[in-house]
Design a protein around this motif. Structure first.
Motif, PDB file in Angstrom:
ATOM      1  N   SER A   1       0.646  -9.804  -2.848  1.00  0.00           N
ATOM      2  CA  SER A   1       1.894  -9.120  -2.493  1.00  0.00           C
ATOM      3  C   SER A   1       3.106 -10.004  -2.763  1.00  0.00           C
TER       4      SER A   1
ATOM      5  N   THR B   1      -5.867  -2.384  -0.415  1.00  0.00           N
ATOM      6  CA  THR B   1      -4.880  -1.885  -1.370  1.00  0.00           C
ATOM      7  C   THR B   1      -3.655  -1.333  -0.668  1.00  0.00           C
ATOM      8  N   SER B   2      -3.853  -0.542   0.364  1.00  0.00           N
ATOM      9  CA  SER B   2      -2.718   0.037   1.087  1.00  0.00           C
ATOM     10  C   SER B   2      -1.890  -1.052   1.778  1.00  0.00           C
TER      11      SER B   2
ATOM     12  N   LEU C   1       0.224  -2.796  -0.996  1.00  0.00           N
ATOM     13  CA  LEU C   1       1.340  -1.944  -1.410  1.00  0.00           C
ATOM     14  C   LEU C   1       2.425  -1.907  -0.340  1.00  0.00           C
TER      15      LEU C   1
ATOM     16  N   ALA D   1       6.322  -3.372  -0.787  1.00  0.00           N
ATOM     17  CA  ALA D   1       7.491  -2.542  -0.506  1.00  0.00           C
ATOM     18  C   ALA D   1       8.404  -3.191   0.529  1.00  0.00           C
TER      19      ALA D   1
END
Length: 258
Positions: free
Chosen positions: A72, A128-129, A132, A136
């Motif tokens: 990330s 994965t979530s 993401l 963000a």
């Protein structure tokens, strides 16, 4: 009169630093305490670190946090740097709103909205979530640092490079990028620290079995704050300090206020 004011300033600064750093010192000291209760100092021991490194759930959570933090941070640094450059060069009113809104709204609102978004897209909650969601959330922080670095840059150097025949890409790669690299490194370090430390957004976007260090520590302190929790907190502090030292060595101006 000036000496009296100076004394009060030094006293206030000392109290502020004690308030900030004394709890951290206590956490480090009590991670070596030979007591399960942490109520008083009993004696020195390394058993809690030994138990920590033999705790499979904690090791899995640490591995997940490291993977999520690195991935990330890299993604947020790339997109955040582009966003910071764009906000500096193109005076679009909508662009800062889109980039900076995720860091301005409360984390719990961000977590709930991302959860609803993933459910609507039928995205399975898991690593994965979480990645993401962290990307963000961290893009805005990187963009702010890079834009501030761009504002302090000498644009005449870029113009001189263009006058000497450099293409826009060459001017960016050879002139602009080296100047803003300290800001990019500082933004990447901030993104990694925010990612590995995040609890609220991770809590909403993590699926079953996708535990991270903050989630694992939260589940442990429901019973009591054991020295094992102090041990993992100490290791996290050491990791953060090592990253700060590394960035300061690679790019001495990365953490310096402009």
């Amino acid at each position: 009169m000036a000496k009296r004011q100076s004394w009060w300033l030094w006293a206030a600064a000392a109290l502020a630093y004690v308030f900030l750093y004394l709890p951290l010192v206590i956490v480090v000291v009590y991670s070596f305490n030979d007591s399960k209760l942490n109520a008083e100092w009993v004696g020195f021991t390394l058993d809690w670190y030994h138990k920590l490194f033999n705790n499979r759930e904690m090791l899995v959570a640490a591995r997940n946090s490291m993977v999520i933090g690195v991935v990330s941070a890299l993604a947020a640094t790339f997109f955040g740097a582009l966003a910071g450059i764009a906000m500096h060069r193109y005076k679009l009113r909508l662009l800062p709103f889109l980039v900076l809104t995720p860091i301005a709204i409360p984390e719990i609102l961000m977590g709930v909205s991302l959860l609803i978004f993933f459910v609507l897209l039928n995205v399975t909650l898991g690593m994965t979530s979480i990645i993401l969601a962290h990307v963000a959330f961290c893009i805005g922080f990187v963009a702010i640092v890079v834009r501030a670095r761009m504002q302090g840059m000498d644009n005449s150097l870029v113009e001189a490079a263009r006058d000497l025949g450099a293409t826009p890409w060459q001017a960016f790669r050879l002139v602009t990028l080296p100047q803003i690299m300290p800001g990019i490194l500082a933004g990447g370090l901030m993104a990694f620290t925010l990612s590995i430390d995040d609890f609220v957004i991770t809590f909403f976007t993590a699926g079953v079995g996708s535990s991270t260090l903050p989630l694992q520590i939260y589940s442990m302190i429901k019973i009591a704050v054991t020295p094992e929790v102090n041990a993992i907190s100490t290791l996290l502090m050491v990791l953060t300090l090592c990253l700060i030292v590394l960035v300061s060595k690679v790019s001495p101006g990365a953490l310096r206020a402009e």
